[in-house]
Motif scaffolding. Sequence first.
Motif, PDB file in Angstrom:
ATOM      1  N   PRO A 425       4.494 -24.203  75.153  1.00  0.00           N
ATOM      2  CA  PRO A 425       4.692 -24.921  76.422  1.00  0.00           C
ATOM      3  C   PRO A 425       5.975 -25.749  76.476  1.00  0.00           C
ATOM      4  N   ASN A 426       6.701 -25.803  75.358  1.00  0.00           N
ATOM      5  CA  ASN A 426       7.878 -26.675  75.264  1.00  0.00           C
ATOM      6  C   ASN A 426       9.129 -25.978  75.814  1.00  0.00           C
ATOM      7  N   ASP A 427       9.100 -25.617  77.095  1.00  0.00           N
ATOM      8  CA  ASP A 427      10.202 -24.835  77.650  1.00  0.00           C
ATOM      9  C   ASP A 427      11.512 -25.623  77.726  1.00  0.00           C
ATOM     10  N   GLU A 428      11.449 -26.949  77.673  1.00  0.00           N
ATOM     11  CA  GLU A 428      12.658 -27.765  77.749  1.00  0.00           C
ATOM     12  C   GLU A 428      13.263 -28.061  76.377  1.00  0.00           C
ATOM     13  N   GLY A 429      12.511 -27.787  75.299  1.00  0.00           N
ATOM     14  CA  GLY A 429      13.016 -28.146  73.972  1.00  0.00           C
ATOM     15  C   GLY A 429      12.956 -27.034  72.953  1.00  0.00           C
ATOM     16  N   CYS A 430      12.495 -25.840  73.344  1.00  0.00           N
ATOM     17  CA  CYS A 430      12.359 -24.718  72.410  1.00  0.00           C
ATOM     18  C   CYS A 430      13.610 -23.836  72.519  1.00  0.00           C
ATOM     19  N   PRO A 431      14.466 -23.795  71.505  1.00  0.00           N
ATOM     20  CA  PRO A 431      15.757 -23.098  71.601  1.00  0.00           C
ATOM     21  C   PRO A 431      15.696 -21.652  72.120  1.00  0.00           C
ATOM     22  N   PRO A 432      14.824 -20.779  71.570  1.00  0.00           N
ATOM     23  CA  PRO A 432      14.838 -19.404  72.091  1.00  0.00           C
ATOM     24  C   PRO A 432      14.412 -19.305  73.557  1.00  0.00           C
ATOM     25  N   GLN A 433      13.587 -20.240  74.031  1.00  0.00           N
ATOM     26  CA  GLN A 433      13.228 -20.246  75.452  1.00  0.00           C
ATOM     27  C   GLN A 433      14.415 -20.676  76.304  1.00  0.00           C
ATOM     28  N   ILE A 434      15.118 -21.707  75.865  1.00  0.00           N
ATOM     29  CA  ILE A 434      16.254 -22.218  76.627  1.00  0.00           C
ATOM     30  C   ILE A 434      17.345 -21.146  76.753  1.00  0.00           C
ATOM     31  N   THR A 435      17.730 -20.561  75.611  1.00  0.00           N
ATOM     32  CA  THR A 435      18.784 -19.536  75.650  1.00  0.00           C
ATOM     33  C   THR A 435      18.272 -18.267  76.318  1.00  0.00           C
ATOM     34  N   GLY A 436      17.008 -17.926  76.096  1.00  0.00           N
ATOM     35  CA  GLY A 436      16.441 -16.712  76.697  1.00  0.00           C
ATOM     36  C   GLY A 436      16.438 -16.774  78.212  1.00  0.00           C
ATOM     37  N   LYS A 437      16.090 -17.951  78.767  1.00  0.00           N
ATOM     38  CA  LYS A 437      16.088 -18.113  80.226  1.00  0.00           C
ATOM     39  C   LYS A 437      17.496 -17.928  80.796  1.00  0.00           C
ATOM     40  N   MET A 438      18.489 -18.510  80.096  1.00  0.00           N
ATOM     41  CA  MET A 438      19.857 -18.395  80.596  1.00  0.00           C
ATOM     42  C   MET A 438      20.405 -16.975  80.418  1.00  0.00           C
ATOM     43  N   GLN A 439      20.003 -16.307  79.353  1.00  0.00           N
ATOM     44  CA  GLN A 439      20.422 -14.921  79.168  1.00  0.00           C
ATOM     45  C   GLN A 439      19.802 -14.017  80.237  1.00  0.00           C
ATOM     46  N   HIS A 440      18.580 -14.324  80.620  1.00  0.00           N
ATOM     47  CA  HIS A 440      17.935 -13.598  81.726  1.00  0.00           C
ATOM     48  C   HIS A 440      18.681 -13.875  83.035  1.00  0.00           C
ATOM     49  N   TYR A 441      19.054 -15.120  83.253  1.00  0.00           N
ATOM     50  CA  TYR A 441      19.706 -15.544  84.498  1.00  0.00           C
ATOM     51  C   TYR A 441      21.049 -14.833  84.704  1.00  0.00           C
ATOM     52  N   ILE A 442      21.815 -14.670  83.628  1.00  0.00           N
ATOM     53  CA  ILE A 442      23.154 -14.071  83.773  1.00  0.00           C
ATOM     54  C   ILE A 442      23.107 -12.550  83.788  1.00  0.00           C
ATOM     55  N   GLY A 443      21.936 -11.939  83.515  1.00  0.00           N
ATOM     56  CA  GLY A 443      21.810 -10.494  83.385  1.00  0.00           C
ATOM     57  C   GLY A 443      22.106  -9.740  84.664  1.00  0.00           C
ATOM     58  N   ARG A 444      22.324  -8.454  84.512  1.00  0.00           N
ATOM     59  CA  ARG A 444      22.722  -7.617  85.638  1.00  0.00           C
ATOM     60  C   ARG A 444      21.706  -7.621  86.771  1.00  0.00           C
ATOM     61  N   LYS A 445      20.420  -7.539  86.441  1.00  0.00           N
ATOM     62  CA  LYS A 445      19.410  -7.470  87.496  1.00  0.00           C
ATOM     63  C   LYS A 445      19.225  -8.807  88.206  1.00  0.00           C
ATOM     64  N   ALA A 446      19.685  -9.866  87.564  1.00  0.00           N
ATOM     65  CA  ALA A 446      19.579 -11.183  88.194  1.00  0.00           C
ATOM     66  C   ALA A 446      20.945 -11.544  88.795  1.00  0.00           C
ATOM     67  N   MET A 447      21.676 -12.478  88.175  1.00  0.00           N
ATOM     68  CA  MET A 447      22.911 -12.977  88.776  1.00  0.00           C
ATOM     69  C   MET A 447      24.165 -12.183  88.404  1.00  0.00           C
ATOM     70  N   ASN A 448      24.042 -11.302  87.406  1.00  0.00           N
ATOM     71  CA  ASN A 448      25.129 -10.373  87.053  1.00  0.00           C
ATOM     72  C   ASN A 448      26.464 -11.109  86.882  1.00  0.00           C
ATOM     73  N   ILE A 449      26.488 -12.100  86.003  1.00  0.00           N
ATOM     74  CA  ILE A 449      27.689 -12.929  85.817  1.00  0.00           C
ATOM     75  C   ILE A 449      28.638 -12.272  84.812  1.00  0.00           C
ATOM     76  N   ASP A 450      29.785 -11.832  85.294  1.00  0.00           N
ATOM     77  CA  ASP A 450      30.802 -11.238  84.425  1.00  0.00           C
ATOM     78  C   ASP A 450      31.392 -12.307  83.514  1.00  0.00           C
ATOM     79  N   GLY A 451      31.787 -11.894  82.315  1.00  0.00           N
ATOM     80  CA  GLY A 451      32.444 -12.823  81.394  1.00  0.00           C
ATOM     81  C   GLY A 451      31.489 -13.651  80.560  1.00  0.00           C
ATOM     82  N   LEU A 452      30.189 -13.461  80.792  1.00  0.00           N
ATOM     83  CA  LEU A 452      29.164 -14.175  80.017  1.00  0.00           C
ATOM     84  C   LEU A 452      28.217 -13.165  79.391  1.00  0.00           C
ATOM     85  N   GLY A 453      27.983 -13.303  78.092  1.00  0.00           N
ATOM     86  CA  GLY A 453      27.037 -12.444  77.408  1.00  0.00           C
ATOM     87  C   GLY A 453      26.047 -13.265  76.612  1.00  0.00           C
ATOM     88  N   ASP A 454      25.087 -12.588  75.994  1.00  0.00           N
ATOM     89  CA  ASP A 454      24.044 -13.286  75.236  1.00  0.00           C
ATOM     90  C   ASP A 454      24.633 -14.142  74.112  1.00  0.00           C
TER      91      ASP A 454
END
Length: 671
Positions: A425-454
């Motif tokens: 439940p520690n979504d604000e302090g668990c490292p793989p959750q924090i980075t995983g959410k942002m990696q999902h956010y920048i992904g092609r099916k979501a925001m498709n942000i060029d110049g940013l990778g995992d």
Amino acid sequence: MSPSEAKQQIDQLSAELKQHTYNYYVLAMPTITDFEFDKKLEQLAALEKQFPDLLDADSPTQKVGGFITKEFTTVKHRWPMLSLGNTYNAQELLDFDQRIRKAIGDNFEYVCELKFDGLSMSLTYEQGKLVKAVTRGDGTQGDDVTTNVRTIHTIPKRLHGDGYPDEFEIRGEVFMHLKAFDRLNQERVDNGEQPYANPRNFASGTIKLQDSSEVAKRPLDCFLYGLYTEKTLFKTHWESLQAVKDWGFHVNDESRLCHTIDDVLAFITEWDKRRFELSYDIDGIVIKVNNYGQQQELGFTAKSPRWAISYKYKAEQVQTQLQAVTYQVGRTGAVTPVANLKPVLLAGTTVKRATLHNANEMLRLDLHQGDWVYVEKGGEIIPKIISVNLEKRDPSAAAIEYITHCPACQTQLKRQEGEAAFYCPNDEGCPPQITGKMQHYIGRKAMNIDGLGDETIDTLYQKGFIRHISDLYVLKDHEDDLKQMDRFGEKSITNMLDGIERSKQMPFEKVLFGLGIRFIGETVAKKLAAYFKNIDNLMAASFEELIAVDEIGDRIAHSLIEYFGEEKHREEIEKLKASGLQFVTEEKEVTLASDTFAGKSFIISGVFEKFSRDELKDIIEQNGGKILSSISAKLNYLVAGDNMGPSKLEKAQKLNIPIISDDELMAMLES
């Protein structure tokens, strides 16, 4: 030397070099040395230099690239690249056959094709020349990999013969022959490099290389099997396969025209034994209704054609020893157990890990330390454990119990009622959750942000630049600090910041999906955005209002209410709003050509000479008409072409629904 003599010598050398290239890259059985090959190539290049008018774009001297592709352009497929429904037993095939008969009658044939284990590819030709090659991607859009595909020697860059349309698309599978794969892997081992896991992964990775000259060194092949044209050229799939061979395409010779489902089953049985004799991997058989008109009549589901199915061969199973169970934390906090195994060869791949899915699956298997387990790879990327060999269990071995605390942040795990997975439940302090959410956010099916990778997300998090999605939009304020970091050059930082800025134009549905709310997938996000129009309406929606939306059930509604009920999430959305992201659905104004068909409903069935079905659909909708999915008393017109299904015709006649041709439809429009 005269030009005619030069042309004869150039043609002869080109043909020889193409054959030697095929022997080397595809068959992995070279018949001349590299030195002899290079000498012939030099001789050809010298002739072409002396007689530049005889230089052909398809010459072996022109095939090895060197162009560095900095990024792959995303291309929308003209026709979606859908996946096939799968079956693993004969009864399901018989059921499929009965569904076909019920829809179109008994007068039809099947085409059976080997199901290649490779990378799906779509090729576009104009005036007989290859102009575009696009990967499957997500089915609606893929990567433009034309430069790399041009290096595959069995894909024609220019067609021969005649009869092909000015523009068309053909689809197939890029793969690697097993001998070539083994040879390349041995070279890597000899050089102290990591060998590749399997031919399919190798083919996929090669197509995504940035340097086309490196791709040219890799032995890839391609079988083509699907022709797509605006106007139907052939009545059947079988006819099209024979025709594209004449145009120069590499078509697998093992396909078969089958008149009955018994013929299909016999073909499947035959190749269950013979598949191990092939020089490449197959994992099943594809069965297609042969007639194109009948294919159109059967239509599609959201994910796959109703006129085709794939039969998957039973997965290979091996036995190996369990060494340990480790745990992975996903972006939603779900904790997945993974079995670490003594390496074993399975279906051409060295397996070291297998998924255990969840605590319930571990309980079912009753795993103990050091157990010998049966592992299967049946349609999954990560193999799975089927059962335990109890005869080999050490009586003193301790049972393996599911962990109680998060392996990443040590927070006590929770499991919601009715769910199989434990989550942190520690979504604000668990490292793989924090980075995983942002990696999902920048992904092609979501925001498709060029110049940013995992990896970049991981680095930025570790250096303290980002902890929330909203932090991405203030990175521009830290540009000088970013320049001090290793591997962060000025150009890469500029590309990253430009990509983040462009993401502010992504539509509301993409932002909503990118937030990573549990159970809110891409399709659900689209439905919610279309229904509620903006984030404020969605955040204020009650449980009853949420489940009133098509396909939104209790689980999704509870997840949304729980997410928006937390102040930290609402604050994050306000920060994203302030950064300029889109949280309102853009209303698209539809301009009709006329209202001639207003209040009228249509169904289009069969094959038409002057129009494609999509063109007729657009004409009707642009003039105010509505397209229905099934025949009922509410239908106003059935637009009928050749080879329409007998069941639709019979039902329309029973209901006295007017049946019109495409000519009659156009006459109605003109009048």
